[in-house]
Design an enzyme around this catalytic site. Structure first.
Site, PDB file in Angstrom:
ATOM      1  N   CYS A 160       0.871  -1.101   0.051  1.00  0.00           N
ATOM      2  CA  CYS A 160      -0.014  -0.082  -0.074  1.00  0.00           C
ATOM      3  C   CYS A 160       0.683   1.338  -0.185  1.00  0.00           C
ATOM      4  O   CYS A 160       0.261   2.355  -0.056  1.00  0.00           O
ATOM      5  CB  CYS A 160      -1.008   0.166   1.074  1.00  0.00           C
ATOM      6  N   HIS A 300      -2.394   8.146   5.798  1.00  0.00           N
ATOM      7  CA  HIS A 300      -2.688   6.664   5.309  1.00  0.00           C
ATOM      8  C   HIS A 300      -4.084   6.226   5.912  1.00  0.00           C
ATOM      9  O   HIS A 300      -4.892   5.842   5.140  1.00  0.00           O
ATOM     10  CB  HIS A 300      -1.599   5.826   5.824  1.00  0.00           C
ATOM     11  N   GLU A 311      -0.073   5.033  13.289  1.00  0.00           N
ATOM     12  CA  GLU A 311       0.253   6.270  12.297  1.00  0.00           C
ATOM     13  C   GLU A 311       0.294   7.452  13.364  1.00  0.00           C
ATOM     14  O   GLU A 311       1.154   8.504  13.147  1.00  0.00           O
ATOM     15  CB  GLU A 311      -0.647   6.507  11.371  1.00  0.00           C
ATOM     16  N   LYS A 332      -9.553   7.947   2.748  1.00  0.00           N
ATOM     17  CA  LYS A 332     -10.020   6.590   2.595  1.00  0.00           C
ATOM     18  C   LYS A 332     -11.336   6.525   2.975  1.00  0.00           C
ATOM     19  O   LYS A 332     -12.125   5.440   2.694  1.00  0.00           O
ATOM     20  CB  LYS A 332      -8.996   5.760   3.279  1.00  0.00           C
ATOM     21  N   HIS A 337      -9.808   1.847   0.371  1.00  0.00           N
ATOM     22  CA  HIS A 337      -8.400   1.585   0.169  1.00  0.00           C
ATOM     23  C   HIS A 337      -8.074   1.130  -1.039  1.00  0.00           C
ATOM     24  O   HIS A 337      -8.379  -0.008  -1.456  1.00  0.00           O
ATOM     25  CB  HIS A 337      -7.962   0.873   1.455  1.00  0.00           C
ATOM     26  N   PHE A 397       1.918  -3.547   3.966  1.00  0.00           N
ATOM     27  CA  PHE A 397       2.609  -4.647   4.244  1.00  0.00           C
ATOM     28  C   PHE A 397       3.955  -5.168   4.051  1.00  0.00           C
ATOM     29  O   PHE A 397       4.077  -4.542   2.880  1.00  0.00           O
ATOM     30  CB  PHE A 397       1.505  -5.895   3.892  1.00  0.00           C
TER      31      PHE A 397
END
Length: 409
Positions: A160, A300, A311, A332, A337, A397
């Site tokens: 991502c 994010h 975050e 998002k 996402h 990830f």
């Protein structure tokens, strides 16, 4: 050398163009909806909704192209063509035009459809274009061939964080003299039974099947996972000198980007956020400014219980008390996402926020988590006058962290 953004393009769950997407974002719309495809019930999927592209690619591209391109490449071509036209279709030598594109998963539809064909109908019925269509570099190649870009057609695959990393790479490729103009961005088309089942098994997806529009709720106490989205976005980057020489409209300056890694866990973020914090610090340092120059962050913010707090910890580590002065948007909540395409979409929104001096809202925030005391933008907010520095954060990830910075010009 200053690097600037001169073109934007997108196809997202909010709209078929960047302008349609931006307008819907400011209006507080959600791109999430119930999936009506037969394969949802056939596979007994536990999650029955996603954020699908508002305008199907086959409504935009000729049939011959859709037949020869995976959906991830279709979205890429649509976004790149719009960005290129938005930049004024600059005249540039092919050897000075590059592509930096990204995807998180690649041609998953092509791969799995071909596997079904092989099992059910035999090897002779597998299409000869299967490998070119499923390759993760397929979108970059499609754009490169479409625009005759010969300064390199590069692909990032870092989950991502992918398309934010592509923007950082594009900045460096221009700065180092490898190209005059680069089309950067990312796309994803993974609303397929297998990714949905896998993300659901990880407990990563929201389970709000009865209320898709309110399922993605970053920073909310009741957040329970992300909403899978699809689409892509493109940015045209070039040196300020090159842009001014051709009389181009300039949206914003790209201050650069930074890439780090957690080396912590394959899926979970480092709860301390130290590597993510370093990426933000390095991006700010490239601007020649300081943390107090940052006024806006497109976070994010996936709406996962663990990710949002991680975050926040990284943000507090970087900005300290100044974080209270930074307006944070978590878009998002509206788009879902887009995995490898998320960073490019959010970077485009960040550029427009600076250019139009309007910060986009975060929808679905009803009861903010007290452990995440951010100044979250919940309705369109004027940016104010003066120079402004903004960051767009992406984490993926594998512990991938990528941050792109932009400044008003």
């Amino acid at each position: 050398m200053k690097i600037v953004v001169t073109g934007l393009g997108a196809t997202t769950p909010l709209g078929g163009t960047i302008r349609e997407s931006w307008t819907a974002l400011l209006a507080g719309e959600s791109g999430a909806s119930t999936l009506l495809q037969e394969w949802v019930a056939q596979n007994d999927l536990p999650i029955t909704f996603a954020a699908q592209a508002k305008v199907p690619a086959h409504d935009v591209l000729p049939r011959v192209q859709t037949k020869r391109l995976d959906p991830s490449s279709q979205f890429a071509l649509i976004a790149a063509r719009e960005a290129w036209a938005d930049a004024g279709s600059p005249e540039v030598e092919p050897e000075r035009l590059g592509v930096d594109w990204a995807t998180g998963i690649g041609g998953v539809w092509t791969l799995l459809d071909a596997w079904d064909t092989l099992r059910e109908r035999g090897p002779r019925r597998v299409l000869p274009m299967t490998v070119p269509m499923l390759m993760p570099n397929g979108p970059a190649a499609a754009i490169g061939m479409d625009l005759h870009a010969r300064a390199g057609s590069r692909t990032v695959v870092s989950a991502c964080a992918s398309s934010t990393e592509s923007i950082a790479n594009a900045y460096e490729h221009i700065r180092s003299g490898l190209a005059d103009v680069v089309i950067a961005g990312g796309s994803e088309a993974a609303i397929h039974p297998l990714p949905i089942a896998s993300f659901a098994a990880m407990q990563a997806l929201s389970k709000r099947n009865d209320d898709p529009a309110h399922a993605s709720r970053p920073y909310d106490l009741s957040r329970d996972g992300f909403v899978l989205g699809e689409g892509g976005a493109a940015l045209v980057l070039e040196s300020e000198e090159h842009a001014k020489a051709r009389g181009a409209r300039i949206y914003a300056e790209v201050i650069g980007g930074s890439v780090t890694s957690d080396a912590y866990h394959i899926t979970a973020p480092d709860p301390e956020g130290s590597a993510a914090a370093r990426a933000m610090r390095e991006a700010i340092a490239l601007s020649g400014g300081s943390i107090t120059d940052v006024v806006h962050i497109n976070a994010h913010a996936t709406s996962t219980p663990v990710g949002d707090i991680a975050e926040y910890n990284a943000l507090r580590r970087v900005f300290g008390d100044h974080l209270d002065n930074i307006a944070v948007s978590a878009t998002k909540a509206s788009t879902g996402h887009l995995l490898g395409g998320a960073g490019a979409v959010e970077a485009a929104f960040t550029v427009l926020a600076l250019h139009e001096r309007t910060l986009p809202p975060t929808i679905n925030l009803v009861e903010q988590d007290p452990e995440i005391p951010l100044d979250v933008v919940t309705s369109p907010r004027p940016l104010g006058r003066g120079d402004a520095l903004a960051l767009s954060n992406s984490f993926g990830f594998g512990g991938h962290n990528a941050v792109a910075g932009f400044r008003t010009i």
